[in-house]
Design an enzyme around this catalytic site. Structure first.
Site, PDB file in Angstrom:
ATOM      1  CE1 TYR A 128     -27.461  24.364  21.005  1.00  0.00           C
ATOM      2  CE2 TYR A 128     -28.941  25.887  22.109  1.00  0.00           C
ATOM      3  CZ  TYR A 128     -28.703  24.661  21.529  1.00  0.00           C
ATOM      4  OH  TYR A 128     -29.714  23.725  21.478  1.00  0.00           O
ATOM      5  CB  SER A 137     -36.565  21.491  14.267  1.00  0.00           C
ATOM      6  OG  SER A 137     -35.290  22.020  14.533  1.00  0.00           O
ATOM      7  CG  LEU A 163     -41.891  26.287  11.956  1.00  0.00           C
ATOM      8  CD1 LEU A 163     -41.616  27.786  11.857  1.00  0.00           C
ATOM      9  CD2 LEU A 163     -43.295  25.985  11.469  1.00  0.00           C
TER      10      LEU A 163
END
Length: 388
Positions: free
Chosen positions: A61, A207, A209
């Site tokens: 990341y 994830s 959502l």
């Protein structure tokens, strides 16, 4: 050791973590502006103050920047955090993605992550993607060695198939498997979640959502910035937007009858899959919360337990080539990610509402968070389907 306050706790191996966690990827890449470091650190501190204990990052990341950010944020509060990071995704000069998991690489990555995070151990160390060229037994053997040395406390797997979970478990039991799981992404229920339940391995869904879509905050592709990775996902394309918004409308109608938001309803559904913990993806917007940043707390009927044969177990969605094809996972492996194809819109419109209606008996909501810029905080719910 950190324990959740007010959010409930779950067990991942012998780790006690908050039932909701904070995933920090979006603070360094993928979802918009990542330039405000102070804002991101304030968001992490706010999450910890609200009782979140599980923080999730990865070496890939922001090419390591996210680990450095998280390390800086927790430097004076390490004892309040269960720290998870990952290794295993590699990219060449052209940006092509692959996976690596040989023992020497595993050890090198762990040492680099410890340095960037500024800590002496990692609580949960995931293999981010499975290396198709290195037997999982060799990778797990290296991880077991790091556990013996005290450099990591537990290891986990991410985006793997059921057979990989079994083979890894035979060498050294993983604490958790992390994979996408939400009302509209349910591939994990085919074989991975039942296998984890059988073996006592926790599941950490990311994830929950739907990358923000299930909150209702996204109604057009134009809302996404030029650097937003969701612009490249078929579910967010203009041709699929209208059909997919029908899913959110159905969720919103049910949520309004319960006095909660669509996002809360989606989170509660994921948490109802088992007695587990949650990881979250944090907002890229500001840390000023308009409402308390806590997941909803529900009393739920487990009407669609992983592995059940109910017809609504795996809904299909319109235009949802939702699965990213990963070169690190063999498509032949049971439960592994495979390329998705667009699905019939009619089934998509039925299933989310049916699943949401069947999932809940009583609802005691705790509000989700939103930032000053209106970006809903993304919570990745960890559904622990089993505990050792």
């Amino acid at each position: 050791m950190a324990t959740g306050t007010g959010l409930g706790t779950r067990r991942l191996g012998d780790l006690t973590v908050s039932a909701q966690g904070l995933g920090c990827m979006g603070m360094s890449q993928a979802y918009g502006d990542t330039s405000d470091r102070a804002e991101s650190i304030a968001t992490i501190h706010r999450a910890l103050d609200l009782g979140v204990t599980l923080l999730d990052t990865a070496n890939v990341y922001g090419d390591g920047a996210n680990e450095e950010l998280v390390g800086a944020a927790i430097a004076d509060r390490r004892d309040r955090v269960v720290l998870a990071t990952k290794f295993g995704i590699v990219r060449d000069a052209q940006g092509n993605q692959g996976a690596q998991g040989d023992p020497a690489y595993v050890r090198r990555c762990a040492e680099e992550s410890l340095r960037r995070l500024g800590v002496d151990h990692i609580d949960l160390y995931y293999q981010h993607r499975v290396d198709p060229d290195t037997p999982i037994e060799e990778t797990v053997g290296a991880l077991a060695g790091l556990i013996e040395e005290g450099k990591i406390r537990h290891y986990g797997l991410s985006e793997c198939g059921a057979d990989t979970v079994r083979r890894a478990h035979a060498v050294h039991p993983p604490a958790a498997v992390q994979s996408e799981w939400s009302l509209w992404t349910r591939d994990i229920e085919e074989s991975v979640a039942p296998t984890c339940a059988e073996l006592g391995v926790g599941v950490v869904p990311f994830s929950p959502l739907g990358r923000g879509f299930l909150t209702g905050a996204i109604t057009s592709t134009g809302q996404l910035g030029e650097g937003d990775m969701r612009r490249g996902l078929p579910r967010f394309s203009d041709e699929n937007m209208a059909a997919n918004l029908a899913i959110v409308e159905a969720l919103t109608a049910i949520a309004q009858r319960r006095g909660v938001t669509a996002g809360q309803l989606a989170l509660a559904w994921v948490q109802s899959r088992g007695s587990t913990s949650c990881r979250s993806r944090g907002p890229s917007g500001g840390p000023t919360w308009s409402r308390t940043s806590r997941p909803p707390r529900w009393s739920c009927r487990r009407t669609s337990w992983p592995g059940s044969r109910r017809p609504h177990r795996r809904p299909r969605w319109p235009g949802s080539a939702t699965r990213r094809t990963c070169s690190a996972t063999s498509a032949a492996e049971p439960g592994a990610r495979a390329p998705s194809q667009p699905e019939p819109a009619a089934a998509a419109r039925r299933c989310p509402a049916a699943c949401a209606r069947r999932a809940y008996s009583t609802v005691q909501p705790i509000s989700t968070a939103s930032t000053a810029s209106g970006t809903t905080a993304f919570t990745t719910t960890v559904v622990a389907t089993g505990s050792r």
